[in-house]
Design an enzyme around this catalytic site. Structure first.
Site, PDB file in Angstrom:
ATOM      1  N   TRP A  14     -10.438  -8.758   2.083  1.00  0.00           N
ATOM      2  CA  TRP A  14     -11.004  -9.117   0.785  1.00  0.00           C
ATOM      3  C   TRP A  14     -11.025 -10.637   0.579  1.00  0.00           C
ATOM      4  O   TRP A  14     -11.892 -11.154  -0.115  1.00  0.00           O
ATOM      5  CB  TRP A  14     -10.168  -8.497  -0.336  1.00  0.00           C
ATOM      6  N   ARG A  46       0.832  -1.206   0.000  1.00  0.00           N
ATOM      7  CA  ARG A  46       0.000   0.000   0.000  1.00  0.00           C
ATOM      8  C   ARG A  46       0.868   1.258   0.000  1.00  0.00           C
ATOM      9  O   ARG A  46       0.545   2.249  -0.657  1.00  0.00           O
ATOM     10  CB  ARG A  46      -0.933  -0.028   1.214  1.00  0.00           C
ATOM     11  N   HIS A  96       0.548   4.060  -2.853  1.00  0.00           N
ATOM     12  CA  HIS A  96       0.197   5.442  -2.556  1.00  0.00           C
ATOM     13  C   HIS A  96       1.345   6.399  -2.880  1.00  0.00           C
ATOM     14  O   HIS A  96       1.107   7.585  -3.145  1.00  0.00           O
ATOM     15  CB  HIS A  96      -0.213   5.579  -1.086  1.00  0.00           C
TER      16      HIS A  96
END
Length: 280
Positions: A180, A35, A39
Site C-alpha cells: 500500500w 494482521r 483476524h
C-alpha cells in the site's frame, strides 16, 4: 528461563525479539503480527455476542484453515516459542499483544494493552468464514462488517484501516498483490497520504479486483481501501493524512476497542497459573 507468572513485560521483550524490523525483505513478522491480531478479533458478532479476541481460537484448524487467514501461520509460528517460554499466558492474550507490540516497534503509538483473556477448546471455536472483511467488496460491505457487526464508528473504521501503512498483499495468500505504501515497516499516516495524493486506476490483470497507482504501478489499494475516499469516511481520511498525531491517538483507541471485543464473555477457561498467582 521462564518468566514469573503475570510478567507481561518479559513476554513483550520476547515478542520484540521474534519480529526484527530492520528490513521488510529480511523477514520481519511485524505486519503479519498486526494482521493476526486483526483476524483474531474481527470474527466478533455483537448481535450474537460470540467470536472476537476471547478464546485464542486462531490456533484451531476451524479458523487457521480459512483461506482468509492464509499466511498467518508465519506470525503464529513466530509466537509459539514465546508461548513455550511463558506458558502462563493465554493464546488469546498473546495473539492480541503481538499486534500491539508490532505497531509500537514499527514506529506507531504505544498501545496500553491489558491481559486477562480466556482460551477456549476447539469445540467452542467460532468459524471465521464469512466473518472477516473481504477486500474485494465495496462500501456496503464495509458498513455491514465494521459499523453493524463489529460496532465500530465511522471514525474508528477509518483509523483501523490506517494499519495498511505497513505490510503488503501476497498473491499466494488472498490473491491480491503489492504494498500500500513505499515503506512497509514504518507505521505512519502514509496510507491516507497515498490514497489522496496518488491517482488510482483499476489494475488490468488476472487476479481479483484491485487498484494501482497510475504514476509508478508499484503501489496498490483494495476496493475496501478505496471506500475510504467516499462519504462518510473521507473526512477522517483527510484528517489523518494531515495530522499523524491525531491518527495515532485514534488508532490506539480503535485498536483497544477491537482487541476487547468479546472479552466480557465467560465461555472459556482462564489460565489457571495466572489465576493462582493473582489470588495469592
Amino acid at each position: 528461563m521462564a518468566s514469573k507468572v503475570g510478567d507481561y513485560n518479559a513476554v513483550r521483550k520476547d515478542i520484540i525479539a521474534a519480529i526484527p524490523t530492520e528490513r521488510y525483505d529480511k523477514g520481519t513478522f511485524g505486519p503479519s503480527m498486526i494482521r493476526l491480531t486483526w483476524h483474531s478479533c474481527a470474527t466478533y458478532d455483537r448481535h450474537q455476542n460470540n467470536g472476537g479476541s476471547q478464546g485464542g481460537t486462531m490456533r484451531f484448524e476451524e479458523q487457521y484453515s480459512d483461506p482468509a487467514n492464509k499466511g498467518l501461520e508465519n506470525a503464529r509460528n513466530a509466537l509459539e516459542p514465546v508461548h513455550e517460554k511463558h506458558p502462563w499466558i493465554t493464546y488469546a492474550d498473546l495473539y492480541t499483544l503481538g499486534g500491539c507490540v508490532a505497531v509500537e516497534q514499527m514506529g506507531g503509538p504505544h498501545i496500553p494493552w491489558e491481559g486477562g483473556r480466556f482460551d477456549t477448546n476447539d469445540k467452542d471455536s467460532i468459524p471465521s468464514r464469512n466473518r472477516l472483511p473481504d477486500g474485494s467488496l465495496g462500501k456496503n460491505h464495509v458498513i455491514d462488517v465494521f459499523l453493524d457487526r463489529l460496532g465500530m464508528t465511522v471514525q474508528e473504521t477509518v483509523a483501523l484501516m490506517g494499519a495498511h501503512a505497513v505490510g503488503e498483499c501476497h498473491k499466494s495468500h488472498q490473491g491480491f498483490d503489492g504494498p500500500w505504501t513505499p515503506n512497509q515497516t514504518e507505521f505512519t499516516n502514509n496510507f491516507y497520504k497515498m490514497l489522496l495524493t496518488r491517482t488510482w486506476k483499476e489494475k488490468k490483470w488476472d487476479g481479483p479486483r484491485q487498484f494501482e497507482d497510475e504514476e509508478t504501478h508499484e503501489l496498490m489499494m483494495l476496493p475496501t481501501d478505496m471506500v475510504m475516499l467516499e462519504p462518510p469516511f473521507r473526512h477522517y481520511t483527510e484528517l489523518y493524512a494531515e495530522d499523524q498525531d491525531r491518527f495515532f491517538e485514534d488508532f490506539k483507541n480503535a485498536l483497544l476497542k477491537l482487541i476487547s471485543l468479546g472479552r466480557d464473555r465467560k465461555d472459556g477457561e482462564p489460565n489457571k497459573l495466572l489465576m493462582e498467582e493473582q489470588n495469592k
